[in-house]
Write a protein that holds these residues in place. Structure first.
Motif, PDB file in Angstrom:
ATOM      1  N   ARG A   1       0.835  -1.210   0.000  1.00 34.94           N
ATOM      2  CA  ARG A   1       0.000   0.000   0.000  1.00 34.94           C
ATOM      3  C   ARG A   1       0.863   1.251   0.000  1.00 34.94           C
ATOM      4  O   ARG A   1       1.973   1.267   0.528  1.00 34.94           O
ATOM      5  CB  ARG A   1      -0.932   0.002   1.208  1.00 34.94           C
ATOM      6  CG  ARG A   1      -1.985  -1.100   1.185  1.00 34.94           C
ATOM      7  CD  ARG A   1      -2.945  -0.951   2.350  1.00 34.94           C
ATOM      8  NE  ARG A   1      -3.961  -1.988   2.330  1.00 34.94           N
ATOM      9  CZ  ARG A   1      -3.838  -3.172   2.908  1.00 34.94           C
ATOM     10  NH1 ARG A   1      -2.713  -3.457   3.568  1.00 34.94           N
ATOM     11  NH2 ARG A   1      -4.802  -4.053   2.852  1.00 34.94           N
TER      12      ARG A   1
ATOM     13  N   CYS B   1      -0.667  12.098 -11.944  1.00 33.41           N
ATOM     14  CA  CYS B   1      -1.643  11.003 -11.851  1.00 33.41           C
ATOM     15  C   CYS B   1      -3.047  11.465 -11.505  1.00 33.41           C
ATOM     16  O   CYS B   1      -4.015  10.757 -11.806  1.00 33.41           O
ATOM     17  CB  CYS B   1      -1.160   9.974 -10.829  1.00 33.41           C
ATOM     18  SG  CYS B   1       0.432   9.226 -11.269  1.00 33.41           S
TER      19      CYS B   1
ATOM     20  N   TRP C   1      -4.585  11.943  -8.538  1.00 32.11           N
ATOM     21  CA  TRP C   1      -5.091  11.681  -7.193  1.00 32.11           C
ATOM     22  C   TRP C   1      -4.377  12.584  -6.191  1.00 32.11           C
ATOM     23  O   TRP C   1      -3.188  12.880  -6.332  1.00 32.11           O
ATOM     24  CB  TRP C   1      -4.863  10.228  -6.786  1.00 32.11           C
ATOM     25  CG  TRP C   1      -5.825   9.254  -7.374  1.00 32.11           C
ATOM     26  CD1 TRP C   1      -7.039   8.867  -6.876  1.00 32.11           C
ATOM     27  CD2 TRP C   1      -5.667   8.510  -8.590  1.00 32.11           C
ATOM     28  NE1 TRP C   1      -7.643   7.944  -7.698  1.00 32.11           N
ATOM     29  CE2 TRP C   1      -6.818   7.703  -8.764  1.00 32.11           C
ATOM     30  CE3 TRP C   1      -4.673   8.448  -9.562  1.00 32.11           C
ATOM     31  CZ2 TRP C   1      -6.990   6.857  -9.841  1.00 32.11           C
ATOM     32  CZ3 TRP C   1      -4.835   7.614 -10.639  1.00 32.11           C
ATOM     33  CH2 TRP C   1      -5.980   6.822 -10.777  1.00 32.11           C
TER      34      TRP C   1
ATOM     35  N   GLU D   1      -6.002  10.806  -1.033  1.00 32.31           N
ATOM     36  CA  GLU D   1      -6.733   9.756  -1.750  1.00 32.31           C
ATOM     37  C   GLU D   1      -5.839   8.572  -2.070  1.00 32.31           C
ATOM     38  O   GLU D   1      -6.285   7.417  -2.051  1.00 32.31           O
ATOM     39  CB  GLU D   1      -7.333  10.323  -3.041  1.00 32.31           C
ATOM     40  CG  GLU D   1      -8.433  11.342  -2.816  1.00 32.31           C
ATOM     41  CD  GLU D   1      -8.826  12.043  -4.098  1.00 32.31           C
ATOM     42  OE1 GLU D   1      -9.967  12.536  -4.167  1.00 32.31           O
ATOM     43  OE2 GLU D   1      -7.993  12.110  -5.038  1.00 32.31           O
ATOM     44  N   ALA D   2      -4.564   8.831  -2.391  1.00 27.68           N
ATOM     45  CA  ALA D   2      -3.653   7.746  -2.776  1.00 27.68           C
ATOM     46  C   ALA D   2      -3.174   6.941  -1.576  1.00 27.68           C
ATOM     47  O   ALA D   2      -2.936   5.734  -1.695  1.00 27.68           O
ATOM     48  CB  ALA D   2      -2.459   8.316  -3.534  1.00 27.68           C
TER      49      ALA D   2
ATOM     50  N   GLN E   1      -4.043   3.188  -0.732  1.00 26.85           N
ATOM     51  CA  GLN E   1      -4.339   2.458  -1.959  1.00 26.85           C
ATOM     52  C   GLN E   1      -3.079   1.711  -2.417  1.00 26.85           C
ATOM     53  O   GLN E   1      -2.005   1.864  -1.844  1.00 26.85           O
ATOM     54  CB  GLN E   1      -4.802   3.417  -3.061  1.00 26.85           C
ATOM     55  CG  GLN E   1      -6.025   4.223  -2.705  1.00 26.85           C
ATOM     56  CD  GLN E   1      -7.292   3.383  -2.708  1.00 26.85           C
ATOM     57  OE1 GLN E   1      -7.366   2.354  -3.377  1.00 26.85           O
ATOM     58  NE2 GLN E   1      -8.289   3.820  -1.951  1.00 26.85           N
ATOM     59  N   THR E   2      -3.216   0.912  -3.467  1.00 27.36           N
ATOM     60  CA  THR E   2      -2.057   0.288  -4.102  1.00 27.36           C
ATOM     61  C   THR E   2      -1.866   0.916  -5.473  1.00 27.36           C
ATOM     62  O   THR E   2      -2.727   1.644  -5.972  1.00 27.36           O
ATOM     63  CB  THR E   2      -2.255  -1.231  -4.250  1.00 27.36           C
ATOM     64  OG1 THR E   2      -3.282  -1.479  -5.223  1.00 27.36           O
ATOM     65  CG2 THR E   2      -2.643  -1.865  -2.924  1.00 27.36           C
TER      66      THR E   2
ATOM     67  N   ILE F   1      -4.226   1.365  -8.830  1.00 26.74           N
ATOM     68  CA  ILE F   1      -5.097   2.449  -9.277  1.00 26.74           C
ATOM     69  C   ILE F   1      -4.603   3.056 -10.586  1.00 26.74           C
ATOM     70  O   ILE F   1      -5.361   3.751 -11.273  1.00 26.74           O
ATOM     71  CB  ILE F   1      -5.216   3.553  -8.199  1.00 26.74           C
ATOM     72  CG1 ILE F   1      -3.842   4.153  -7.886  1.00 26.74           C
ATOM     73  CG2 ILE F   1      -5.860   3.008  -6.941  1.00 26.74           C
ATOM     74  CD1 ILE F   1      -3.882   5.288  -6.885  1.00 26.74           C
TER      75      ILE F   1
ATOM     76  N   ASN G   1       0.409   2.948 -17.954  1.00 26.65           N
ATOM     77  CA  ASN G   1      -0.445   3.332 -16.839  1.00 26.65           C
ATOM     78  C   ASN G   1      -1.445   4.394 -17.264  1.00 26.65           C
ATOM     79  O   ASN G   1      -1.367   4.930 -18.387  1.00 26.65           O
ATOM     80  CB  ASN G   1       0.384   3.834 -15.657  1.00 26.65           C
ATOM     81  CG  ASN G   1       1.059   2.714 -14.874  1.00 26.65           C
ATOM     82  OD1 ASN G   1       2.037   2.946 -14.181  1.00 26.65           O
ATOM     83  ND2 ASN G   1       0.554   1.496 -14.985  1.00 26.65           N
TER      84      ASN G   1
ATOM     85  N   ARG H   1      -5.960   9.476 -13.342  1.00 20.88           N
ATOM     86  CA  ARG H   1      -7.297   9.358 -12.781  1.00 20.88           C
ATOM     87  C   ARG H   1      -8.373   9.650 -13.828  1.00 20.88           C
ATOM     88  O   ARG H   1      -9.455   9.067 -13.810  1.00 20.88           O
ATOM     89  CB  ARG H   1      -7.448  10.318 -11.607  1.00 20.88           C
ATOM     90  CG  ARG H   1      -8.787  10.208 -10.901  1.00 20.88           C
ATOM     91  CD  ARG H   1      -8.824  11.041  -9.649  1.00 20.88           C
ATOM     92  NE  ARG H   1     -10.046  10.820  -8.901  1.00 20.88           N
ATOM     93  CZ  ARG H   1     -10.308  11.338  -7.711  1.00 20.88           C
ATOM     94  NH1 ARG H   1      -9.393  12.116  -7.126  1.00 20.88           N
ATOM     95  NH2 ARG H   1     -11.447  11.099  -7.098  1.00 20.88           N
TER      96      ARG H   1
END
Length: 337
Positions: A120, A132, A134, A138-139, A142-143, A146, A176, A179
């Motif tokens: 994480r 990105c 986020w 928010e990040a 998370q892993t 996302i 990748n 968002r």
């Protein structure tokens, strides 16, 4: 006395409260210091959860992690501990060696994760947020899944996970998504972070966090679509060739292999699996991350090696136990290329 004072600038009489305001301005932390403190608070919160997980996974007594690592000043040699990593494409990564160094401002995207699966996120910097989409809040928790989407190579993710689980450094390229869904090619240089002062019971060789320094390259729609198709083909070949056996040459000295269906007619009509070398070759050509070294020709009937030096240094060691182009060429000739 009056005449002498005409050309002089007299100091303004002190006003009550000026001294207090000046002291308040001096005590107020700078924006960089505020960001550092906020990151330290987020990491401390995640560190408590990480300690609980590690005590369950690692067969050793619970250890007291130094959560106050950022509370006080560290020596300059520790604060600014970096390693310069130069990729074969001349891209330069300034890799932090300590958690303190990873929290310093940087123009590169930096993300710090936990040391145990699912890895994480515990910290992202401002450059990562801008690219990105986020926010740091928010990040956190998370892993990096996302950022994944269609076209993110599962085979590359597997290699990345294997290296991280083994505590090794690795550099990979992944397709990748931000968002908002915009694709970008993400070059990640990942390395383990170890504490500058090892707590009791903590091995000096055991990673404490992982840090990834990322370089993003935006992709237009055609490039992204091509990367998606290539990644899908490479993943399919990797899955098919996982249990492939080497095909033996037939009586005419020619290896009986096939590119479609994974089997070909061998001697006596027997079915022979595609040779591992052919599987690896097809996988190399189809992988979008190595297109600058090796790729399909425009008519898709042959492949082109664009940069022999980079091919030797980056691609061959990832698939074979050598990095010699001469040996690779001999193998090609043995299969009548």
């Amino acid at each position: 006395a009056a005449k002498g004072a005409q050309g002089m600038t007299l100091p303004r009489p002190a006003v009550p409260g000026d001294t207090a305001k000046a002291a308040e301005r001096n005590l107020k932390p700078s924006p960089a210091e505020q960001a550092r403190q906020a990151a330290a608070q987020r990491i401390a919160a995640r560190q408590a959860q990480q300690q609980q997980v590690q005590s369950q996974l690692v067969p050793m007594p619970p250890v007291a992690l130094p959560l106050n690592l950022l509370a006080g000043p560290l020596p300059t040699s520790v604060q600014r501990a970096f390693e310069i990593v130069v990729n074969m494409d001349s891209s330069i990564f300034r890799m932090p060696l300590t958690l303190e160094a990873a929290l310093e401002p940087s123009s590169d995207m930096i993300v710090v994760t936990e040391v145990v699966p699912p890895f994480r996120i515990v910290h992202v910097n401002a450059a990562w947020v801008r690219t990105c989409g986020w926010t740091a809040e928010e990040a956190t928790g998370q892993t990096l899944a996302i950022l994944q989407g269609p076209g993110t190579s599962k085979e590359t993710l597997m290699r990345l996970r294997e290296a991280v689980v083994a505590g090794q450094s690795i550099t990979v390229q992944l397709l990748n998504y931000t968002r908002s869904g915009s694709p970008f090619m993400n070059t990640l240089c990942v390395r383990p972070l170890r504490p500058p002062q090892h707590p009791a019971g903590w091995s000096a060789q055991k990673p404490w966090h992982y840090v990834a320094v990322c370089k993003a390259k935006a992709l237009d729609a055609p490039s992204a679509q091509r990367a998606i198709v290539m990644a899908s083909n490479a993943d399919a070949v990797a899955a098919e060739g996982a249990g492939a056996l080497k095909a033996e040459p037939g009586g005419d000295g020619v290896s009986h292999t096939a590119g479609d269906g994974g089997a070909a007619d061998g001697p006596g009509g027997a079915k022979a699996r595609v040779a591992p070398f052919i599987n690896k070759l097809f996988k190399m050509v189809c992988t979008p991350e190595t297109d600058e070294c090796i790729r399909w020709s425009p008519d898709q009937t042959s492949f082109i090696i664009c940069d022999v030096q980079r091919f030797e240094a980056e691609v061959l060691p990832a698939y074979f136990r050598h990095n010699r182009f001469s040996s690779f060429s001999q193998q090609l000739h043995s299969y009548n290329f």
